[in-house]
Design an enzyme around this catalytic site. Structure first.
Site, PDB file in Angstrom:
ATOM      1  CG  ASP A 116      -0.282  -0.400   2.514  1.00  0.00           C
ATOM      2  OD1 ASP A 116       0.968  -0.433   2.566  1.00  0.00           O
ATOM      3  OD2 ASP A 116      -0.995  -0.680   3.483  1.00  0.00           O
ATOM      4  CG  ASP A 140      -9.095  -0.750  11.758  1.00  0.00           C
ATOM      5  OD1 ASP A 140      -8.155  -1.485  11.368  1.00  0.00           O
ATOM      6  OD2 ASP A 140      -9.438   0.276  11.149  1.00  0.00           O
ATOM      7  CG  HIS A 156      -6.111  -1.786   8.681  1.00  0.00           C
ATOM      8  ND1 HIS A 156      -6.235  -0.779   9.604  1.00  0.00           N
ATOM      9  CD2 HIS A 156      -4.793  -1.843   8.364  1.00  0.00           C
ATOM     10  CE1 HIS A 156      -5.046  -0.251   9.838  1.00  0.00           C
ATOM     11  NE2 HIS A 156      -4.143  -0.877   9.105  1.00  0.00           N
ATOM     12  CD  GLU A 210      -8.735   1.592   7.633  1.00  0.00           C
ATOM     13  OE1 GLU A 210      -8.794   0.644   8.435  1.00  0.00           O
ATOM     14  OE2 GLU A 210      -8.095   2.633   7.857  1.00  0.00           O
TER      15      GLU A 210
HETATM   16  C1  GLP Z   1      -0.531   0.355   8.564  1.00  0.00           C
HETATM   17  C2  GLP Z   1      -0.164  -0.457   7.338  1.00  0.00           C
HETATM   18  C3  GLP Z   1      -0.488  -1.916   7.521  1.00  0.00           C
HETATM   19  C4  GLP Z   1       0.026  -2.401   8.850  1.00  0.00           C
HETATM   20  C5  GLP Z   1      -0.630  -1.637   9.961  1.00  0.00           C
HETATM   21  C6  GLP Z   1      -0.190  -2.095  11.340  1.00  0.00           C
HETATM   22  O1  GLP Z   1      -1.854   0.744   8.596  1.00  0.00           O
HETATM   23  N1  GLP Z   1      -0.786   0.018   6.156  1.00  0.00           N
HETATM   24  O2  GLP Z   1       0.083  -2.652   6.452  1.00  0.00           O
HETATM   25  O3  GLP Z   1      -0.231  -3.763   8.989  1.00  0.00           O
HETATM   26  O4  GLP Z   1      -0.268  -0.281   9.794  1.00  0.00           O
HETATM   27  O5  GLP Z   1       1.003  -1.447  11.662  1.00  0.00           O
HETATM   28  P1  GLP Z   1       1.976  -1.861  12.819  1.00  0.00           P
HETATM   29  O6  GLP Z   1       2.662  -3.086  12.362  1.00  0.00           O
HETATM   30  O7  GLP Z   1       2.917  -0.706  12.965  1.00  0.00           O
HETATM   31  O8  GLP Z   1       1.146  -2.069  14.041  1.00  0.00           O
END
Ligand code: GLP
Length: 264
Positions: free
Chosen positions: A70, A139, A141, A146
């Site tokens: 992304d 949440d 995702h 989302e």
């Molecule tokens: C962002 C990214 C996701 C990731 C999420 C969780 O939203 N787009 O790909 O999985 O964060 O992040 P973290 O690993 O820092 O908790």
């Protein structure tokens, strides 16, 4: 779905093992591995381990192609939190992958639908993703799909939830107003096309999302639950992230009894 509960360092080793196996395996067959790479904190220890194996054990990423999950829409090309720059810093610059082989959705494209379609085509042209590394949002995702995302979605523009923007504000000096409101993200069906999906989660704040993902009803309200339909999905969690799992004892016994040669 396989759930492994272990300390963080071991989880990173297991994920790195899965990547190393496919990188070496493809190279031995004269092919090129295709990796799906993620941003966020969760995969950082995996990239550290891969960089170490590159430096100390000769693991080469020459010829490997990588596709990001992304990207934020509209962040300037030189912004440190632009995911392309994060991936360069945390992974690509530390190994010998050709920078031209690292691909991501173009968050600065003038024609966003065309850029998303081109990205899907690039992944397909590469032969699809061999191993996809994933995190999960609080949440539920995955990538930036989302709650409410179509389980059949492909790469497209999405609006970030307030929750995600607040979670990610820590990367923007704690100022949620600096977090972009939109992103381009691989869809849930895009992610489901990867041959092996390896999701990492750590910390108590992920416990509910992990419980839903592995044990909840499949629903667009918890987008990661789509992985229950994946034939080869591995969920790597530490004790805190596992704290709400109903079948934790079963997952522990299963992994403890697993033959070492089998890998994840
Ligand atoms: C962002 C990214 C996701 C990731 C999420 C969780 O939203 N787009 O790909 O999985 O964060 O992040 P973290 O690993 O820092 O908790």
């Amino acid at each position: 779905m396989e759930v492994v509960i272990a300390p963080g360092a071991e989880l990173a080793r297991l994920a790195a093992d899965a990547i190393e196996r496919v990188v070496r395996g493809r190279a031995a067959d004269g092919g090129r591995a295709v990796l799906g790479i993620a941003t966020g904190s969760s995969p950082l220890a995996v990239y550290d381990e891969l960089a170490r194996r590159h430096a100390e054990e000769g693991l080469s990423f020459a010829g490997v192609r990588a596709f990001m999950l992304d990207e934020y829409v509209g962040l300037p090309a030189d912004h440190p939190e632009r995911y392309r720059n994060v991936v360069e810093k945390e992974f690509a610059s530390r190994v010998d992958i050709d920078p031209a082989d690292v691909h991501g959705p173009d968050g600065l494209a003038a024609d966003i639908p065309a850029a998303c379609a081109a990205y899907e085509a690039a992944i397909a042209d590469a032969g699809g993703v061999d191993v996809q590394i994933l995190g999960v949002g609080t949440d539920g995702h995955i990538a930036f799909n989302e709650p409410g995302s179509s389980l059949a979605s492909r790469t497209r523009i999405k609006t970030l939830t307030r929750q995600t923007r607040e979670d990610n504000a820590r990367f923007f000096g704690g100022d949620v107003s600096q977090v972009p409101t939109h992103c381009l993200t691989q869809g849930l069906a895009t992610i489901m096309s990867a041959r092996h999906v390896v999701l990492l989660a750590s910390g108590k704040h992920k416990a509910e999302a992990v419980h839903q993902l592995a044990e909840g009803a499949v629903s667009a309200m918890w987008p990661g639950t789509v992985l229950q339909h994946h034939p080869h999905a591995t969920v790597l969690v530490d004790e805190a992230a596992a704290s709400r799992l109903q079948l934790a004892s079963y997952y522990r016994e299963t992994f403890a009894a697993k033959p070492g040669w089998q890998g994840i």
